[in-house]
Scaffold this active site. Sequence first.
Site, PDB file in Angstrom:
ATOM      1  N   HIS A 134     -33.264  27.865   4.869  1.00 40.69           N
ATOM      2  CA  HIS A 134     -32.796  29.136   4.164  1.00 40.69           C
ATOM      3  C   HIS A 134     -33.340  30.207   4.901  1.00 40.69           C
ATOM      4  CE1 HIS A 134     -31.191  31.670   1.269  1.00 40.69           C
ATOM      5  NE2 HIS A 134     -32.064  32.228   1.119  1.00 40.69           N
ATOM      6  N   CYS A 178     -19.058  32.629  28.077  1.00 39.32           N
ATOM      7  CA  CYS A 178     -19.049  32.534  26.594  1.00 39.32           C
ATOM      8  C   CYS A 178     -20.127  31.561  26.274  1.00 39.32           C
ATOM      9  CB  CYS A 178     -17.813  32.419  26.034  1.00 39.32           C
ATOM     10  SG  CYS A 178     -17.097  30.833  26.394  1.00 39.32           S
TER      11      CYS A 178
END
Length: 549
Positions: free
Chosen positions: A190, A488
């Site tokens: 988190h 990319c």
Amino acid sequence: MNISGTGIGRGVAVGNILRMAPALEVPSDQLRPSTIEFESASSDVRRVLQEVSADLQKRADQAQRSKESSDAAPILAALSQMATDPALGQSIDGALQGGKSPERAVYEGFDEFEDKLRALGGYMAERANDLHDVGQRAIALLTNSPMPGIPQSDTPFILLADDLSPADTAALDMNKTLGIITIQGSPTSHTAILARSRGIVAIVGAEQAADLASGSRVIVNAASGTITVDPSDEELQQAELHKQHAAHARLLRGKPGSTKDGRHIALLANVAKPEDADTALEYGAEGIGLFRTEFMFMASSTAPSVEDQTKAYAKLLGRFPGKKVVIRMLDAGADKPLDFLTPENEPNPALGLRGLRTLRTHRQILDDQLEALARADAQTDADLWVMAPMVADEHEAEYFVTLGKARGLKQVGVMAEVPSIALMAQEVAQVSDFVSIGTNDLTQYTLAADRTLASVGSYQTAWHPAVLRAIKLIADAGNSHGMPVGVCGEAAADPDLALALVGLGVNSLSMTPLALDDVRANLAGHTMQEAQDLANRALSGEFYPQARH
Ligand code: PEP
Ligand code: MG
């Protein structure tokens, strides 16, 4: 002294450590006095859990209203519900019936639930720590102990914690938090998610930081994943310089990517879901260079309907009117297996059915995705480019481009991830509208080193001259045929490598939005000639040994 961990982002912070309050002691396993009846113990626990739940819901509502911490709101609301989950209540009652004290019963009840989450692994296992925090709050209330959590401070600090729960992070005063160090935690914890989404300088999983005392002066360097304790004057000066660079880089946000002498290099964002458009725009992306469409297919055991796909594509395209948005067709297989598409028994999945190969064997899925893209394109004003992954040569390129054009798509191209496509680049340039180089896979396949395998992880660098020479073949073919060539893969997010890629002749770079500032600033500081000089040195292998070790 230097301590290492996993850096999140690229920032640098200097400040004094503030430790989070230590965790509560594990409540004793002794039975409660027999004078305390089950009913009264159970009603005490329920009252306290209600209180914790209400407090979490209040924080969720506050987080929802605040722009900075709105991402914590759904997690806090989920935890608020968990606190009063009937199954949890039953498990706690079971322990109370066995004569345990209220705090011990709460501890055991939560522990059982946390174990269940840990057993599920991945994201759910990370949520076990969040649930643990809810239990700790209840135990603190029951035992009249100080609430564990963020300490108060009048001066800015670098927070040191074992790990941070959503409740902690929602309570963080962002004006005072210079950085975060956690002793536990992985790049998906988190704390890491929060640090990334708010651009906080953070290092997670720094086990040796456990011994640092409040007040210790440190430099936190997320780019190198190091914490320097009691830094020297010289180290402080360097950190200051780094911070100035970062501040300068932020000032360029909103300007298009360009070399010092004015060559425009479009700086685009890689995204995984339409909602990521917010971050891309916040960091000044000129468009989207890679939308990985797998997220929709991973959510269920069948392919999403054309309608659902159309909605998702239109949602993203709608955020970029007039701007380039490159959407990649489903890349199932290898490191992105899908139960309903990927064969189970491939001995070498990276060399098996993946990307366009999977789509060709499941034509309905290919056709549906192209149909959804064409519909979304018709509904919006973005400049849509569509590309296929894992394309081996000009024949496969032509196959895909023909299908895309038949749907009315205007820009249809391919990814360059397999070395064969680089060797055939001149032919590919005659049939494809554009090429986007996926350096993650191109490196894996050029060096025959599995990108998911730690034992060969050191090969995974696009500084290898073989990878750069493959890129040059594609860039040269693009430039001689007027075909745009972009990158990319992760290589585009490394400011130095990005400059070398520009020197090789690529004309757009797409990356995680948080990398845009540094890449933009590095390009702005160098001329095309300097980029080409760097590329030539890199092509001769000058930077590979250091990059590998
Ligand atoms: C790549 O391979 O570089 C790429 C961008 O695709 P992915 O990482 O999704 O395989
Ligand atoms: Mg790839």
